[in-house]
Design a protein around this motif. Structure first.
Motif, mmCIF file in Angstrom:
data_model
loop_
_atom_site.group_PDB
_atom_site.id
_atom_site.type_symbol
_atom_site.label_atom_id
_atom_site.label_comp_id
_atom_site.label_asym_id
_atom_site.label_seq_id
_atom_site.Cartn_x
_atom_site.Cartn_y
_atom_site.Cartn_z
ATOM 1 N N PRO A 152 0.828 -1.209 0.000
ATOM 2 C CA PRO A 152 0.000 0.000 0.000
ATOM 3 C C PRO A 152 0.862 1.260 0.000
ATOM 4 O O PRO A 152 1.949 1.298 0.590
ATOM 5 N N VAL A 153 0.354 2.287 -0.663
ATOM 6 C CA VAL A 153 1.039 3.573 -0.750
ATOM 7 C C VAL A 153 0.020 4.666 -0.453
ATOM 8 O O VAL A 153 -1.113 4.621 -0.953
ATOM 9 N N GLY B 244 -1.146 -3.847 10.483
ATOM 10 C CA GLY B 244 0.086 -4.604 10.270
ATOM 11 C C GLY B 244 0.750 -4.407 8.930
ATOM 12 O O GLY B 244 1.700 -5.128 8.603
ATOM 13 N N HIS B 245 0.296 -3.441 8.146
ATOM 14 C CA HIS B 245 0.879 -3.213 6.825
ATOM 15 C C HIS B 245 2.073 -2.266 6.905
ATOM 16 O O HIS B 245 2.082 -1.312 7.682
ATOM 17 N N GLU B 246 3.060 -2.515 6.079
ATOM 18 C CA GLU B 246 4.151 -1.564 5.872
ATOM 19 C C GLU B 246 3.713 -0.605 4.769
ATOM 20 O O GLU B 246 3.406 -1.041 3.656
ATOM 21 N N VAL B 247 3.666 0.665 5.081
ATOM 22 C CA VAL B 247 3.056 1.650 4.191
ATOM 23 C C VAL B 247 4.132 2.518 3.538
ATOM 24 O O VAL B 247 4.969 3.105 4.227
ATOM 25 N N VAL C 39 -3.467 2.357 -3.486
ATOM 26 C CA VAL C 39 -3.016 3.751 -3.451
ATOM 27 C C VAL C 39 -4.133 4.595 -2.847
ATOM 28 O O VAL C 39 -5.297 4.486 -3.260
ATOM 29 N N VAL C 40 -3.787 5.435 -1.870
ATOM 30 C CA VAL C 40 -4.758 6.300 -1.203
ATOM 31 C C VAL C 40 -4.398 7.752 -1.485
ATOM 32 O O VAL C 40 -3.246 8.162 -1.312
#
Length: 350
Positions: free
Chosen positions: A102-103, A120-123, A148-149
């Motif tokens: 994710p970005v 728990g995500h690495e962003v 993508v956000v």
């Protein structure tokens, strides 16, 4: 356009929000830190919500509100998920979609990154640059990003990105999350997107209608995504009063009222920018499209403190990734409030 930098360093305080600037102050402050429209909710909406209290003995039934939101956006009801504000939607996305890379495009509202990290995500981050007016370069987002956000218009920069540029971010194998929490404050909503495969849109009724304490928002997406998010929700996640507000605020007469408010905000923002131009050391980000303005000044920390002593609360900018202590965000208010702020600015700047 220079390529924005990519960063994975955690922000100092992703959980800091504008309400912290006015809570527990012990003094009456003119609130320029929170982006909720002043003078809301309107009396007619309060009455509708109050009338719904007679139905509190029954479990919430969201079918009418869901149908109203779907009609408002011209989509089938299975493309809509009602949520306890946009913040719940970010949590559902982080838990249900399970992205690998994710970005988040920053500077922007920090809650989506916080929710992803909590799950728990690495962003990864793409940091848009002030030198470029915080404009989006779709090529800056890595090809392998599968979620993508981005906000549109973006909080806190007030930048409205072209819909065409956002659509460039969509591709097979990627979910594009567009936070349109402030889109209804843009006259005509010219850059609004429609839900499509791989494109998820978040909306909030908090800002225009003054419902931060009620918690009501919604997701627009294809049925597969809606189903996945819905399965991650608890039972009856949206209260009966909140469902009443969602139904009421989706009707054509109320949408016309929101459009009129958007035009009034645009006029008030123009007045604010014109008055800020009187100060050499204050540089707002322009063009601005949202009900707030991002302001750069080397004396931001001191200025914010002095304005607080003079009765005005502004939002600090250093908790937004990509900004720093030289940035402030201030909400657009009516012309009289702006003129009072200018008098305080003159005193604060000596």
């Amino acid at each position: 356009m220079p390529t924005p930098t990519t960063d994975t360093t955690p922000a100092p305080d992703l959980r800091h929000h504008g309400d912290a600037e006015v809570r527990g102050s012990g003094a009456a402050l003119t609130d320029l830190a929170v982006n909720v429209r002043a003078g809301t909710p309107p009396p007619w909406l309060k009455s509708r919500i109050a009338a719904s209290l007679d139905d509190l003995a029954a479990y919430p039934d969201g079918r009418r509100a869901r149908a109203a939101v779907a009609a408002r956006h011209g989509v089938p009801a299975d493309h809509v998920l009602l949520t306890a504000g946009a913040a719940e939607a970010f949590v559902l996305i982080a838990r249900a979609l399970r992205p690998r890379k994710p970005v988040v495009v920053h500077p922007q509202f920090t809650e989506p990154e916080a929710a992803l990290r909590d799950a728990g995500h690495e962003v990864g981050r793409v940091l848009l640059r002030p030198e470029d007016g915080f404009r989006l370069d779709p090529a800056a987002v890595a090809e392998d990003a599968d979620l993508v956000v981005i906000g549109n218009p973006t909080n806190p920069t007030s930048v409205l990105h072209p819909a065409a540029a956002l659509r460039e971010l969509a591709r097979p194998g990627r979910t594009l999350i567009v936070d349109e929490a402030f889109m209804d404050a843009v006259p005509g909503e010219p850059e609004a997107l429609r839900p499509a495969p791989g494109i998820v849109i978040l909306r909030s009724l908090t800002k225009t209608w003054g419902l931060a304490g009620l918690r009501i928002g919604y997701v627009l997406a294809d049925p597969q995504v809606i189903s996945a998010l819905e399965q991650a929700q608890p039972l009856w996640p949206v209260s009966t009063p909140a469902l009443t507000a969602a139904e009421a605020c989706s009707s054509p007469p109320v949408l016309a009222e929101a459009e009129a408010a958007a035009h009034a905000i645009a006029a008030d923002r123009a007045h604010l920018l014109a008055r800020l131009a009187e100060f050499e050391d204050l540089t707002p980000v322009t063009p601005a499209a949202a009900p707030f303005v991002l302001l750069h000044t080397p004396a931001a920390t001191t200025l914010r403190s002095r304005l607080r002593d003079l009765g005005f609360a502004l939002r600090r900018g250093d908790t937004f990734p990509g900004l720093g202590p030289d940035w402030l965000r201030l909400a657009v208010r009516d012309a009289r409030t702006t003129d009072d702020l200018v008098l305080a600015l003159r005193k604060a700047l000596g």
